[in-house]
Design an enzyme around this catalytic site. Structure first.
Site, PDB file in Angstrom:
ATOM      1  CB  CYS A 138      -0.960  -0.017   1.173  1.00 39.43           C
ATOM      2  SG  CYS A 138      -2.049  -1.462   1.161  1.00 39.43           S
ATOM      3  CG  HIS A 175      -6.413   1.019   1.628  1.00 42.22           C
ATOM      4  ND1 HIS A 175      -5.470   1.507   0.730  1.00 42.22           N
ATOM      5  CD2 HIS A 175      -5.700   0.370   2.593  1.00 42.22           C
ATOM      6  CE1 HIS A 175      -4.278   1.166   1.130  1.00 42.22           C
ATOM      7  NE2 HIS A 175      -4.379   0.470   2.261  1.00 42.22           N
ATOM      8  CG  HIS A 234      -2.007   4.696   4.904  1.00 44.58           C
ATOM      9  ND1 HIS A 234      -1.892   4.589   3.531  1.00 44.58           N
ATOM     10  CD2 HIS A 234      -2.212   3.427   5.361  1.00 44.58           C
ATOM     11  CE1 HIS A 234      -2.015   3.318   3.171  1.00 44.58           C
ATOM     12  NE2 HIS A 234      -2.218   2.598   4.262  1.00 44.58           N
TER      13      HIS A 234
END
Length: 399
Positions: free
Chosen positions: A160, A326, A293
């Site tokens: 990620c 996400h 994030h």
């Protein structure tokens, strides 16, 4: 300060809250995004259904059958970046053009149907040809060939953190003189593997995610792509390229704490943030905001809060995954584009989904769309394996 810095000539974005960089930012301000079940895209035997953030089907109605959604999304975003820069890929033939694309799902899992047939002894003859083609054409190489570039290319697969790392590496390629221009960014799609994988990790939620909220219940995965066209000052001047902003600093640190969980103290992230700020020559008090994030998982939001309170105390925090989900390997690139849009529009969006402060975090993210004036911002990414990455961005008026 930025006379010899790496500038962003153009950028593009395709995600759940918009089909261009400008539209995605409008979606961030309004909170509007496509949050739905991945009907027809993913098979799941789980009784509970988990909605995800999806690129609207109208945006991929023309996708060729022989490419993946990830490839298609990135090409759309890249074409937008070229258009905003006012230049075609062919006009860059005389320049050293590199390509760096970050992805998580695409490099590893888009052969899942072939794998499933192999496991059940039902492998088809055409599967062998498809697998060989896949192995012979990494994502960045495919993008480079698509646009006819002959410079270096690299696919970044740091889970990620891939999108953020791709932008940071592109900056390094230009600063070291390897390239004059680099097309960089990230892309990923919703597929069986991440959809089921995050459910099995017990971090998915059937509700819309709530970054940094006391009542947060987990992650919604998403999909999309973002592309940025980076260049050095000499090339920008020679080709009369516009400036959408600057990539000023990059930091990366892997703490290797756990295969899937962040270090509770955010120690690797603290290092990445410190490295990025030092390289940019930007002090904490000069930072307008952090695009976190902010996955809305218990562990991630806690670790990030620890790092922010240590390295960037008091700096406003925005959790943009409330409108994008996400997007995995694309996340850092999508968030970089949204961050530059916020700097240039001088408006910091609210964190969609946040309602209740969590006293344990000592952090309250943005709760309303708020005017800003500072020229710099930070965007960070955390990833499986303890990967941590951060970039410092400057708006187009940061020169």
């Amino acid at each position: 300060m930025t006379a010899n810095k790496v500038s962003v000539a153009g950028m593009g974005c395709v995600c759940a809250c918009g089909n261009t960089a400008a539209c995605a930012f409008e979606g961030a301000l309004s909170g509007n995004a496509l949050f739905a079940l991945p009907a027809g895209r993913v098979e799941s035997t789980y009784t509970s259904k988990y909605p995800v953030f999806l690129v609207p089907p109208s945006e991929y109605a023309q996708k060729p059958a022989d490419i993946t959604f990830s490839q298609f999304f990135f090409i759309k975003a890249a074409l937008q970046a070229f258009e905003q820069a006012g230049i075609s890929p062919q006009q860059l033939n005389a320049k050293r053009v590199g390509v760096i694309v970050g992805a998580s799902v695409h490099p590893s899992f888009h052969c899942f149907p072939i794998y499933r047939r192999w496991k059940t002894d039902k492998l088809l003859e055409e599967d062998i040809t498809a697998l060989r083609a896949y192995l012979a054409s990494p994502l960045a190489q495919w993008v480079s060939r698509y646009f006819g570039f002959e410079g270096p290319f690299q696919t970044v697969a740091t889970a990620c953190a891939s999108g953020t790392d791709a932008i940071g590496l592109a900056k390094n390629w230009i600063e070291t003189g390897l390239c004059d221009v680099v097309l960089c960014g990230g892309t990923d799609e919703v597929t069986q593997s991440p959809y089921v994988g995050f459910i099995r990790l017990l971090v998915s939620t059937a509700q819309r995610c709530r970054p940094f909220c006391k009542t947060r219940t987990g992650i919604n995965i998403g999909e999309g792509a973002a592309a940025l066209l980076l260049t050095n000052a000499q090339t920008a001047k020679q080709l009369h390229l516009p400036c959408q902003g600057y990539v000023l600093g990059y930091g990366n640190a892997c703490d290797g704490f756990h295969p899937t969980a962040p270090d509770p103290q955010g120690r690797g992230l603290q290092k990445a943030l410190s490295f990025a700020l030092k390289e940019a020559g930007v002090r904490a008090q000069e930072v307008a905001f952090i695009n976190a994030h902010g996955t809305a998982s218990q562990a991630n939001d806690s670790a990030e809060s620890m790092a922010f309170n240590t390295i960037l105390p008091g700096v406003p925090v925005w959790g943009s995954k409330g409108v994008t989900g996400h997007t995995l390997g694309a996340a850092g690139a999508v968030e970089a584009v949204l961050t530059l849009q916020a700097l240039n529009q001088q408006m910091l969006p609210a964190t969609v989904g946040f309602t209740t402060p969590d006293e344990a975090l000592h952090l309250i993210p943005t709760t309303a769309n708020t005017p800003i004036s500072a020229r710099f911002a930070v965007s960070d990414s955390l990833a499986f394996g303890g990967c941590n990455a951060a970039i410092v961005l400057g708006g187009k008026d940061a020169a």
